[in-house]
Motif scaffolding. Structure first.
Motif, mmCIF file in Angstrom:
data_model
loop_
_atom_site.group_PDB
_atom_site.id
_atom_site.type_symbol
_atom_site.label_atom_id
_atom_site.label_comp_id
_atom_site.label_asym_id
_atom_site.label_seq_id
_atom_site.Cartn_x
_atom_site.Cartn_y
_atom_site.Cartn_z
ATOM 1 N N ASP A 467 60.343 28.014 -48.157
ATOM 2 C CA ASP A 467 59.661 28.204 -49.337
ATOM 3 C C ASP A 467 59.741 29.450 -50.254
ATOM 4 O OD1 ASP A 467 57.689 27.240 -51.269
ATOM 5 O OD2 ASP A 467 55.931 27.019 -49.945
ATOM 6 N N PRO A 468 60.801 29.387 -50.877
ATOM 7 C CA PRO A 468 61.378 30.861 -51.611
ATOM 8 C C PRO A 468 60.556 31.239 -52.869
ATOM 9 C CG PRO A 468 63.228 28.724 -52.123
ATOM 10 C CD PRO A 468 62.112 28.404 -51.018
ATOM 11 N N GLN A 469 59.659 30.138 -53.488
ATOM 12 C CA GLN A 469 59.010 30.601 -54.683
ATOM 13 C C GLN A 469 57.523 30.890 -54.315
ATOM 14 O OE1 GLN A 469 60.717 30.998 -57.605
ATOM 15 N NE2 GLN A 469 62.537 30.626 -56.311
ATOM 16 N N LYS A 470 57.187 30.838 -53.339
ATOM 17 C CA LYS A 470 55.748 31.385 -53.014
ATOM 18 C C LYS A 470 55.637 33.080 -53.028
ATOM 19 C CE LYS A 470 53.333 27.893 -52.313
ATOM 20 N NZ LYS A 470 54.402 26.707 -52.979
ATOM 21 N N GLY A 471 54.864 33.543 -53.861
ATOM 22 C CA GLY A 471 54.881 35.080 -53.812
ATOM 23 C C GLY A 471 54.460 35.607 -52.863
ATOM 24 N N TYR A 472 53.243 35.126 -52.240
ATOM 25 C CA TYR A 472 52.561 35.424 -51.063
ATOM 26 C C TYR A 472 53.534 35.696 -49.749
ATOM 27 C CZ TYR A 472 51.472 30.850 -49.243
ATOM 28 O OH TYR A 472 51.475 29.553 -48.844
ATOM 29 N N ILE A 473 54.248 34.600 -49.557
ATOM 30 C CA ILE A 473 55.190 34.550 -48.231
ATOM 31 C C ILE A 473 56.203 35.656 -48.556
ATOM 32 C CG2 ILE A 473 56.878 33.418 -47.274
ATOM 33 C CD1 ILE A 473 55.502 30.868 -47.853
ATOM 34 N N ILE A 474 56.884 35.802 -49.926
ATOM 35 C CA ILE A 474 57.711 37.174 -50.179
ATOM 36 C C ILE A 474 57.117 38.278 -49.904
ATOM 37 C CG2 ILE A 474 59.192 37.892 -51.908
ATOM 38 C CD1 ILE A 474 59.629 35.334 -52.879
#
Length: 573
Positions: A467-474
Motif C-alpha cells: 500500500d505505497p500511498q498510505k502516509g502513515y505506513i511510509i
C-alpha cells in the motif's frame, strides 16, 4: 463483487442533470430569503430543512418551476411521495421542458395505485428515467395488465441489450415466478436457460423460494449454504429451519406487478450505490420502499445511503422502522447504533449494542460491532472483552477473521499489554500474511519498543510495497530507519509521508525529529511547531514543547535512549 456486466451502467442509469441545479434566483416578488435557505439546505442534503424552506418560498411564488423542482427533490429525499407528486403535477401544468424529477414522482404515484395503463401511456409519450428503468417498468406494467406474452417479449428485449443482460434475465425470472411458473424461473436462475447470471443476496433467496415451491428443499438449502455459509444469521436461519423441516417456503420476493416495479428501483439502486451521486441511490430506494414498505433490503440500503449523506437523524429513523421480529432487525440495530454514534449519542448507541449482545449473543457481528464502538471510544479493556466474545464464536479461523485478532491486538496494545497484543497481531498475520495494516501496526509497535528492529523493518517494507500511498505506513518505514540510527535513509520516506499526511501531528513531529538528527535543526523546530498546531495528544504535545526548549538529544537522554543512539545524536551535532 458485482458482475462485470453491472459496472458500466452508471451512465445509462443516471438521472442526467435532473438533480444538478444551477443557482437561479427566485422571482423578484418571491421570498428570496426562503429560496436561499432552501438552496443551502439542499446543498447539504438536508432534505427536511429544504422541504420546509421550499414550501415557504412557494407560498409567495407558486408558479416558479425552480422552486417546484427543488421541492420535489426535497420531498422525494424525505420519502413524502404525496407532496412530491403534488408539486410534480403543478410543475407539469406550467408546461415547458419535462422534469425528470417530476416524472420520477409521478411514476411512483402511478405504480402505487397500480395504474399500469398510465405507466404505459407515459412511456409511449417519452417519459425518460434512463433506459433500464424505462424498459423494465414497461415490462412489469405488461405483467400488471395480464399481458404475459408481451411482458416476456419486453424482458427478452432487455436481455438482448448489451450491458443489460443480467437485469433482463433476472426480472424475467421474477415475473415468471410471480405468476406461478417456477420451472421457467428456475431455468433462468440456475443458468440452464442462458448461462450463469449474477444475482445479489436477494436473488439467492428468491431462487431458494422457487426451489422450495418445486419441492426441492434440499437444493434450496445447498444454495443458501453455498451463498451464505452455515454460521448463525437471523436472516437465513429462519428460512433454513423451515426448509430443513420440509416446509414449503412461499415465493414472496415479488407477488404483484407493483412489487416488480419496486424491484426495478431496488435493482438500479444497488448498481448506482458507490458509482453515482448518493442522492440518486437514495431516490431509487425511496421509490422501492414506497411501493413495497416491507422491502427490507431497500430500507437497509436507504439508511446506509442517508448515513453517507450525513443525514444521521433520518438514518436513525429508518433503522428504527425494523421490528424485533424482522429478519433484518439485528443488521438494522447495528446500523442504528453507528448512526447514533455519528451524532455523538454514544450512550444510546452503546445501549443498543449491549441489548443486542444480550438478546443475540450467538452472533459474531453483534460482539464485533460492540467491540468497534468501545474501541473507537477508547474503552479498550471493554472492547477486548467484546472481541474475545466474537472470537469465541468463531469455529475454524479463516483469512477473513484476521480483523478480529487485529482489533483485539490494538486493544491490548493500547492497554499497555504488549505480549498478548503481539500474539494477536501475529495470529492475524498467520491468517492473512500480506495484510498491510497488520504488518504496519506490528512493525511500528516493535520499532517503537526498540525490539526486533530488523524483523520490524522487513514487515513495514512489505506493508509499504502492498500500500505505497498510505502516509502513515511510509511514516512507519521512516521511523524504523530512525530507530535503527539510519537517519539519512529515514529522510526521504519521512518527507514523502509528510506530503501524503500534511496535517498529521505524529508524522509532522517525526519529520522534525529526522531533520534534527541530520543536522537541519531550524527546520526541525519549524516542524515541531507545526505539529503543535495540529492538535496532538497532550502527552505528545508536552514532549514536543520539551524538544523545543532543550532539543531532541536532551529529551532522548532523559528518556534513557541507548548509548548508540546518543552517540548518533552527538555525531549529528
Amino acid at each position: 463483487m458485482p458482475h462485470p456486466v453491472f459496472r458500466p451502467l452508471a451512465a445509462i442509469l443516471t438521472l442526467t442533470s435532473a438533480l444538478a441545479f444551477s443557482p437561479v434566483w427566485a422571482q423578484e416578488d418571491g421570498d428570496s430569503g426562503a429560496y436561499l435557505a432552501a438552496r443551502v439546505a439542499e446543498s447539504q442534503n438536508d432534505f427536511r430543512a429544504a422541504a420546509a424552506w421550499y414550501g415557504k418560498a412557494i407560498l409567495s411564488d407558486e408558479g416558479n418551476p425552480r422552486l417546484l423542482e427543488g421541492a420535489i427533490l426535497a420531498e422525494l429525499g424525505l420519502g413524502d411521495f404525496t407532496l412530491a407528486a403534488q408539486a410534480a403535477k403543478q410543475l407539469k401544468a406550467l408546461g415547458g421542458e419535462a422534469s425528470q424529477l417530476g416524472e420520477f414522482a409521478l411514476l411512483a404515484e402511478e405504480a402505487q395505485r397500480e395504474d399500469y395503463a398510465a405507466l404505459l401511456d407515459a412511456a409511449s409519450k417519452g417519459r425518460d428515467l434512463g433506459q433500464l428503468v424505462d424498459d423494465l417498468v414497461v415490462a412489469w406494467a405488461r405483467v400488471g395488465e395480464g399481458k404475459m406474452s408481451e411482458a416476456l417479449e419486453a424482458f427478452d428485449a432487455i436481455s438482448a441489450t448489451k450491458g443489460l443482460e443480467a437485469f433482463g434475465y433476472y426480472h424475467k425470472a421474477l415475473a415468471l415466478a410471480s405468476v406461478g411458473d417456477f420451472e421457467g424461473a428456475d431455468e433462468i436462475l440456475s443458468g440452464r436457460a442462458a448461462g450463469p447470471i449474477f444475482v445479489m443476496r436477494r436473488g439467492v433467496f428468491a431462487h431458494a423460494q422457487i426451489l422450495s415451491q418445486l419441492e426441492r428443499n434440499a437444493d434450496a438449502l445447498a444454495l443458501l449454504d453455498k451463498s451464505d455459509g452455515t454460521d448463525p444469521d437471523p436472516i437465513v436461519d429462519a428460512v433454513r429451519a423451515r426448509l430443513t423441516a420440509g416446509e414449503p417456503i412461499p415465493f414472496d420476493t415479488v407477488k404483484t406487478a407493483r412489487d416488480g416495479v419496486a424491484e426495478v428501483f431496488f435493482s438500479v439502486s444497488t448498481v448506482l450505490n458507490g458509482d453515482a451521486d448518493p442522492v440518486y441511490t437514495l431516490l431509487h430506494t425511496r421509490v422501492a420502499t414506497h411501493l413495497r414498505p416491507d422491502h427490507e433490503d431497500a430500507r437497509l440500503l436507504m439508511a446506509d445511503v442517508l448515513e453517507d449523506l450525513g443525514q444521521h437523524d433520518l438514518a436513525v429513523e429508518t433503522y428504527a422502522m425494523f421490528k424485533p421480529e424482522d429478519p433484518s432487525f439485528v443488521t438494522a440495530e447495528i446500523g442504528r447504533a453507528g448512526a447514533l454514534q455519528a451524532q455523538d449519542k454514544t450512550d444510546a448507541a452503546l445501549e443498543a449494542l449491549q441489548t443486542l449482545a444480550r438478546s443475540h449473543g450467538d452472533l459474531i457481528s453483534v460482539h464485533f460491532a460492540l467491540g468497534d464502538l468501545l474501541r473507537v471510544e477508547e474503552r479498550f479493556d471493554e472492547a477486548e472483552v467484546a472481541y474475545t466474545a466474537a472470537l469465541g464464536l468463531v469455529g475454524e479461523a479463516t483469512p477473513d477473521d484476521w480483523v478480529l485478532y487485529f482489533y483485539r491486538g490494538i486493544c491490548h496494545e493500547q492497554s499497555k499489554d504488549w505480549a498478548p497484543a503481539e500474539a494477536d497481531f501475529r495470529q492475524a498475520l498467520e491468517l492473512n500474511p500480506t495484510q498491510p495494516q497488520v504488518l504496519n501496526y506490528l512493525g511500528y509497535g516493535l520499532v517503537d519498543r526498540g525490539e526486533k528492529l530488523d524483523e520490524a523493518l522487513g514487515m513495514i517494507q512489505r506493508a509499504v510495497a502492498a500500500d505505497p500511498q498510505k502516509g502513515y505506513i511510509i511514516d512507519s518505514l521512516a521511523w524504523a530507519y530512525f530507530r535503527l540510527g539510519r537517519y539519512d535513509e529515514a529522510l526521504e520516506p519521512m518527507e514523502k509521508a509528510s506530503v501524503l499526511e500534511p496535517v498529521d501531528p505524529v508524522v509532522t513531529d517525526h519529520l522534525g525529529d529526522v531533520y534534527w538528527m541530520v543536522g537541519r535543526k531550524l527546520e526541525a523546530q519549524f516542524q515541531w511547531r507545526r505539529a503543535l498546531s495540529f492538535d496532538p495528544t497532550e502527552k505528545d504535545a508536552t514532549r514536543i514543547r520539551r524538544k523545543l526548549e532543550v532539543g531532541l538529544d536532551a529529551v532522548m537522554a532523559d528518556e534513557g535512549v541507548s548509548p548508540a543512539a546518543i552517540e548518533a545524536v552527538e555525531n549529528a551535532d
